[in-house]
Design an enzyme around this catalytic site. Structure first.
Site, PDB file in Angstrom:
ATOM      1  N   LYS A 289      43.960  -9.466-106.747  1.00  0.00           N
ATOM      2  CA  LYS A 289      42.631  -9.223-107.308  1.00  0.00           C
ATOM      3  C   LYS A 289      42.085 -10.519-107.916  1.00  0.00           C
ATOM      4  O   LYS A 289      42.856 -11.321-108.429  1.00  0.00           O
ATOM      5  CB  LYS A 289      42.714  -8.177-108.432  1.00  0.00           C
ATOM      6  CG  LYS A 289      42.932  -6.751-107.979  1.00  0.00           C
ATOM      7  CD  LYS A 289      42.975  -5.812-109.172  1.00  0.00           C
ATOM      8  CE  LYS A 289      43.300  -4.371-108.778  1.00  0.00           C
ATOM      9  NZ  LYS A 289      42.277  -3.730-107.949  1.00  0.00           N
ATOM     10  N   ASP A 300      45.938   1.078-115.364  1.00  0.00           N
ATOM     11  CA  ASP A 300      46.169   1.757-114.086  1.00  0.00           C
ATOM     12  C   ASP A 300      47.254   2.841-114.148  1.00  0.00           C
ATOM     13  O   ASP A 300      47.668   3.374-113.126  1.00  0.00           O
ATOM     14  CB  ASP A 300      46.497   0.705-113.006  1.00  0.00           C
ATOM     15  CG  ASP A 300      45.974   1.088-111.631  1.00  0.00           C
ATOM     16  OD1 ASP A 300      45.128   1.994-111.542  1.00  0.00           O
ATOM     17  OD2 ASP A 300      46.415   0.470-110.636  1.00  0.00           O
ATOM     18  N   ASP A 359      46.605  -3.889-102.272  1.00  0.00           N
ATOM     19  CA  ASP A 359      45.919  -3.403-103.475  1.00  0.00           C
ATOM     20  C   ASP A 359      45.641  -1.899-103.407  1.00  0.00           C
ATOM     21  O   ASP A 359      45.217  -1.297-104.385  1.00  0.00           O
ATOM     22  CB  ASP A 359      44.612  -4.195-103.677  1.00  0.00           C
ATOM     23  CG  ASP A 359      44.081  -4.096-105.094  1.00  0.00           C
ATOM     24  OD1 ASP A 359      44.809  -3.564-105.962  1.00  0.00           O
ATOM     25  OD2 ASP A 359      42.942  -4.546-105.331  1.00  0.00           O
ATOM     26  N   GLU A 361      47.689   0.462-103.595  1.00  0.00           N
ATOM     27  CA  GLU A 361      49.084   0.767-103.905  1.00  0.00           C
ATOM     28  C   GLU A 361      49.275   2.146-104.524  1.00  0.00           C
ATOM     29  O   GLU A 361      50.306   2.781-104.332  1.00  0.00           O
ATOM     30  CB  GLU A 361      49.649  -0.306-104.848  1.00  0.00           C
ATOM     31  CG  GLU A 361      49.358  -0.101-106.346  1.00  0.00           C
ATOM     32  CD  GLU A 361      47.877  -0.150-106.724  1.00  0.00           C
ATOM     33  OE1 GLU A 361      47.092  -0.694-105.939  1.00  0.00           O
ATOM     34  OE2 GLU A 361      47.516   0.376-107.791  1.00  0.00           O
ATOM     35  N   ARG A 363      47.983   5.073-103.960  1.00  0.00           N
ATOM     36  CA  ARG A 363      48.146   6.169-103.003  1.00  0.00           C
ATOM     37  C   ARG A 363      49.546   6.184-102.387  1.00  0.00           C
ATOM     38  O   ARG A 363      50.043   7.231-101.987  1.00  0.00           O
ATOM     39  CB  ARG A 363      47.062   6.056-101.927  1.00  0.00           C
ATOM     40  CG  ARG A 363      47.135   4.788-101.116  1.00  0.00           C
ATOM     41  CD  ARG A 363      45.871   4.507-100.322  1.00  0.00           C
ATOM     42  NE  ARG A 363      44.763   4.073-101.183  1.00  0.00           N
ATOM     43  CZ  ARG A 363      43.531   3.807-100.734  1.00  0.00           C
ATOM     44  NH1 ARG A 363      43.240   3.953 -99.445  1.00  0.00           N
ATOM     45  NH2 ARG A 363      42.594   3.417-101.567  1.00  0.00           N
TER      46      ARG A 363
END
Ligand code: BES
Ligand code: MN
Ligand code: ZN
Length: 518
Positions: A289, A300, A359, A361, A363
């Site tokens: 990112k 997160d 990114d 990740e 899921r």
């Protein structure tokens, strides 16, 4: 904070600050509380309201000194908006305007150094208990602060509020319903604050291991069963997607399962299962990112924080069916052993996944945990909470939760729960054509599509692992944290989701307790 419930009239209550919610039009009512206070203050209230253009619109506040004319030193008026139909409207909004007002009152009172805050609950017939709960939640959360990393000199000075006095119509202070509702409000607020604290902790301190430790501690104190699994056990469960994500990190992953089960036959009923995303830091991995996108990525794990925190309230509610929280915690880092774009991972349920963006990740971890939950627990209701996609904030903004899943009683129950909890939630569709985004040439599916419909393709990805279970996915990427102070919401983690989960379990418990209809 101490909480007292009193049937004493608000003007007679012993408190340093008195908070009065005001509907639009109330100031013009000569028989109302506003007029009564105005008379006691020799018309000063009307003047102050005119000066500040305070009309009782939602979100408006007006603070003034009472100069010895009321028992309280200070008065805070809080706008609730239109009164028309307030009876139904407030309930339909999960009493959210009241919760926000109580949050403002607590914050203002605390800023002024008050020790006792009294809040006059609006007189809505038959709704005092729910109103009192919203006031308790709002005031406790409005007083919330995260300042454990400020050195003593830098901490905001005013002492903490010591007591909240909830002023209800006379007689109702003895009602069992009111008392239970106030107690529930207190424990909900505690859990929301617990979730906020975990979200606000920097990632150096809240590693996957520490999150699991915190979960274990919470579970133990609530008398819940808890299991924490490490890397070897996760490998044993063949969670290839989870293992792929955690590879690039120096921190060990943890798989946490917290379980509540009632005694006897009810303990064998199909459970409610809550799954939370727990990426304790999302750098994006090798699909790194940019700096601006990375600064908030300690948040997160907000979905996991909500699921774990809700379990403490679940333990108190003691519903007549089992409830589990499942959390796969790890970091998403670009270390030397990191998983790479073009890698193919084999999921717990056997599906193969081509990585096109490291990114995407969340899921992957969720997919393995969902599949494991479905397989081992056969849930009656499966709900996941995840800070899953930036696209969800583009679609719904920063304050609304996105809900995804097939039509059915699970979706209905989750949307109803969110509504009665006052957590703004809007359903987005699982559009068939968007599923194509996940087609892979080399594996069963790929982990990321294009930017178009990004929240929907993410939900479709999860669906591959939830299978036909009665499942709802809540994308909380927007409302999980905020840069704006508002009502009972402080800057930083919000603890969103806790209240919806609590309502979900509560409504289901009420439903099951009801005699079968004929
Ligand atoms: N954790 C992020 C989503 C996110 C973004 C949460 C902003 C809160 C605020 C997630 O892991 C992510 O990076 N999603 C990607 C998916 C994409 C690569 C398909 C995104 O949304 O850009
Ligand atoms: Mn990501
Ligand atoms: Zn993420």
């Amino acid at each position: 904070m101490k909480i007292e419930v009193t049937g004493t009239g608000p003007l007679e209550v012993d408190a340093s600050v008195l908070a009065i919610p005001v509907f639009e039009g109330d100031p013009a009512d000569p028989k109302g509380l506003f007029a009564e206070i105005d008379r006691r203050l020799d018309g000063h209230l009307t003047t102050a309201a005119a000066d500040e253009e305070f009309l009782g619109k939602a979100g408006q506040t007006l603070a003034l000194r009472t100069l010895g004319k009321l028992r309280a030193d200070r008065l805070i008026l809080l706008g609730l908006g239109k009164r028309d139909g307030a009876e139904g409207a407030l309930a339909r909004a999960g009493f959210e305007p009241l919760r926000l007002a109580a949050g403002d009152a607590a914050r203002l009172a605390q800023k002024g150094g008050a020790r006792r805050l009294a809040f006059a609950v609006p007189r809505l017939p038959g709704q005092t208990a729910q109103e009192a709960r919203a006031v308790v939640e709002g005031a406790l959360l409005g007083a919330y602060r995260f300042d454990r990393y400020k050195t003593e000199e830098k901490k905001k000075k005013p002492r903490l509020l010591e007591a909240l006095v909830v002023a209800v119509p006379q007689g109702l202070e003895r009602s069992r319903e009111v008392k239970e509702s106030v107690a529930l409000g207190r424990s909900v607020a505690w859990s929301v604050a617990w979730a906020r604290d975990r979200v606000n902790e920097p990632p150096l301190h809240l590693t996957p291991t520490r999150l699991a430790d915190a979960a274990r501690e919470l579970a133990k104190e609530a008398g819940l069963h808890v299991e924490v699994l490490g890397p070897r056990e996760i490998a044993g469960l063949r969670m290839g997607m989870f293992l792929g994500v955690t590879r690039g990190s120096a921190e060990e992953p943890r798989l946490v399962k917290i379980s509540y089960a009632p005694k006897g036959a009810a303990g064998r009923k199909p459970p409610v299962v809550m799954v939370g995303k727990a990426i304790t830091f999302d750098s994006g991995g090798l699909s790194l990112k940019p700096t601006e996108g990375m600064v908030d990525m300690k948040t997160d794990m907000a979905g996991a924080a909500a699921a774990i925190a809700a379990m403490r309230v679940v333990a108190e509610l003691a519903p007549p069916f089992p409830v589990h929280a499942l959390v796969g915690a790890c970091e998403n880092m670009p270390g030397g052993r990191a998983y790479k774009p073009s890698d193919i991972l084999i999921a717990r349920n056997g599906k193969t996944v081509e990585i096109t963006n490291t990114d995407a990740e969340g899921r992957l971890v969720l997919g393995d945990v969902l599949a494991w939950g479905v397989e081992t627990l056969q849930p009656a209701l499966l709900v996941d909470l995840a800070t899953l996609t930036g696209a969800c904030l583009v679609a719904l903004g920063m304050t609304t939760v996105g809900a995804f899943g097939p039509d059915g009683p699970a979706m209905d129950a989750v949307l109803a729960a969110a509504r009665s909890a006052g957590e703004d939630t809007w359903r987005l569709p699982l559009v068939d054509s968007v599923k194509e985004e996940l087609k892979s040439d080399v594996a069963d599916l790929k982990n990321a599509g294009t930017r178009m419909g990004g929240s929907i393709s993410a939900a479709w990805f999860l669906k591959e692992f939830a299978g036909d279970a009665p499942w709802v996915h809540l994308d909380i990427a927007g409302p999980s944290s905020t840069t704006k102070e508002r009502g009972y919401i402080a800057k930083g983690g919000t603890g969103v989701g806790v209240r919806t989960l609590v309502e979900l379990v509560r409504a289901r418990a009420v439903e099951e307790a009801r005699p079968p209809r004929r």
